[in-house]
Design a protein around this motif. Structure first.
Motif, PDB file in Angstrom:
ATOM      1  N   SER A 168       0.810  -1.223   0.000  1.00  0.00           N
ATOM      2  CA  SER A 168       0.000   0.000   0.000  1.00  0.00           C
ATOM      3  C   SER A 168       0.837   1.265   0.000  1.00  0.00           C
ATOM      4  O   SER A 168       0.385   2.311  -0.485  1.00  0.00           O
ATOM      5  CB  SER A 168      -0.928   0.011   1.222  1.00  0.00           C
ATOM      6  N   ALA A 169       2.039   1.204   0.562  1.00  0.00           N
ATOM      7  CA  ALA A 169       2.889   2.402   0.651  1.00  0.00           C
ATOM      8  C   ALA A 169       4.353   1.985   0.602  1.00  0.00           C
ATOM      9  O   ALA A 169       5.035   1.952   1.624  1.00  0.00           O
ATOM     10  CB  ALA A 169       2.591   3.177   1.921  1.00  0.00           C
ATOM     11  N   ALA A 170       4.800   1.654  -0.589  1.00  0.00           N
ATOM     12  CA  ALA A 170       6.195   1.246  -0.760  1.00  0.00           C
ATOM     13  C   ALA A 170       7.126   2.380  -0.346  1.00  0.00           C
ATOM     14  O   ALA A 170       6.887   3.550  -0.646  1.00  0.00           O
ATOM     15  CB  ALA A 170       6.446   0.856  -2.218  1.00  0.00           C
ATOM     16  N   GLY A 171       8.177   2.028   0.369  1.00  0.00           N
ATOM     17  CA  GLY A 171       9.154   3.022   0.792  1.00  0.00           C
ATOM     18  C   GLY A 171       8.895   3.597   2.170  1.00  0.00           C
ATOM     19  O   GLY A 171       9.751   4.299   2.717  1.00  0.00           O
ATOM     20  N   THR A 172       7.725   3.310   2.746  1.00  0.00           N
ATOM     21  CA  THR A 172       7.426   3.795   4.092  1.00  0.00           C
ATOM     22  C   THR A 172       8.121   2.926   5.135  1.00  0.00           C
ATOM     23  O   THR A 172       8.117   1.697   5.037  1.00  0.00           O
ATOM     24  CB  THR A 172       5.900   3.768   4.347  1.00  0.00           C
ATOM     25  N   GLU A 173       8.734   3.562   6.117  1.00  0.00           N
ATOM     26  CA  GLU A 173       9.377   2.811   7.190  1.00  0.00           C
ATOM     27  C   GLU A 173       8.312   2.108   8.024  1.00  0.00           C
ATOM     28  O   GLU A 173       7.361   2.729   8.497  1.00  0.00           O
ATOM     29  CB  GLU A 173      10.190   3.743   8.083  1.00  0.00           C
ATOM     30  N   ILE A 174       8.486   0.802   8.203  1.00  0.00           N
ATOM     31  CA  ILE A 174       7.498   0.015   8.932  1.00  0.00           C
ATOM     32  C   ILE A 174       8.147  -0.629  10.155  1.00  0.00           C
ATOM     33  O   ILE A 174       9.169  -1.305  10.041  1.00  0.00           O
ATOM     34  CB  ILE A 174       6.879  -1.073   8.029  1.00  0.00           C
TER      35      ILE A 174
END
Length: 293
Positions: A78-84
């Motif tokens: 859903s949000a590639a590149g977001t720190e998880i």
């Protein structure tokens, strides 16, 4: 606040849908995403740094790890590149997420959940958070419509200012219109001069409408200049507040309401209007609490 977006995860379809929404919100805000599974183990006494897993519970650990892994996969999609970040916390979900809200920019939960550990059941976790969280709470209902407008429930009270600002910010982040809806009914306290007035007292409807129009205008004052990219549509509707909001939510991408108010919104999140929104709105509902209990 630049804190992360926090989402409660319990493995239910509702919580996984919340993960996808939370991931998109984190991506738009440019902040991290925290996947939190609250391990509400009855009578658990875990020392600092101790394991959240009781003896002989390897299967439960694998189940929780699998749940978080699936949530993380969906978040990446859903949000590639977001720190998880992901965490398993010992404690009742309602208390864990309330504590998380103190350093979060947004808390997201599903409207339905599992009845086992980490349950996120509407009326318990979601309802409590909406009333007590230190940051806005987004309860994911039905299938979100990303292109739908943000629907702001306007009541005109000073305490609802945070909800108005949040609604403008959401519309700006998502590139959608903002519908500021103020529902009013001629049979309100403001139609009477005092408690001794008869129930069929004569009132000036035009005067009342002008007053409600002023309430709507003042509630939005100054925000249009701060968010020139947001197309605002004002809607003044004479009718029952709950019915009007629920019907209007059918075409919205998000409904935003404050946690306190006057008139039809008095006692929001403890009364009938809040319960109607959380249980019957046809899109996600965001609640912004103002002030302390």
């Amino acid at each position: 606040m630049n804190g992360p977006v926090v989402v409660g995860v319990d493995g239910s379809p509702s919580s996984l849908a919340a993960v996808e929404v939370a991931a998109r919100e984190a991506g738009l805000r440019g902040v991290g995403l925290r996947l939190v599974h609250a391990f509400g183990w009855p009578a658990a006494h875990v020392p600092p740094g101790g394991r959240p897993w009781p003896s002989g519970s390897a299967g439960m650990r694998e189940l929780v790890d699998g749940t978080l892994a699936e949530a993380e996969r969906r978040a990446h999609e859903s949000a590639a590149g977001t720190e998880i970040m992901r965490d398993v916390v010992v404690g009742e979900p309602v208390m864990v997420l309330e504590i998380e809200s103190r350093t979060a920019s947004l808390v997201v939960v599903g409207s339905r959940g599992l009845s086992r550990f980490g349950a996120l059941l509407l009326g318990s976790t979601a309802g409590h958070l909406a009333a007590h969280a230190a940051c806005p709470v987004l309860v994911v209902r039905d299938r979100p419509n990303p292109s739908g407008p943000v629907l702001l429930a306007v009541d005109g009270s000073p305490a609802s200012r945070g909800a108005v600002e949040f609604a403008f910010a959401q519309a700006s982040l998502h590139g959608t219109d903002l519908i500021a809806l103020h529902a009013w009914n001629a049979r309100t306290d403001r139609a009477y001069d005092g408690p001794s007035d008869p129930p069929f007292v004569t009132y000036d409807e035009h005067r009342l409408r002008d007053e409600e129009q002023r309430v709507l205008a003042e509630a939005l004052g100054g925000l249009g200049e701060r968010y020139p990219d947001v197309d605002v549509r004002r809607s003044l509707v004479r009718g029952r507040v709950r019915h009007t909001l629920i019907e209007a939510s059918a075409d919205a991408g998000l409904v935003v309401a404050g946690a306190r108010g006057r008139g039809g919104f008095a006692g929001l999140l403890l009364g009938s209007v809040s319960q109607a929104l959380l249980h019957h709105a046809r899109c996600p509902v965001a609640v912004v609490r103002t002030g302390k209990e």
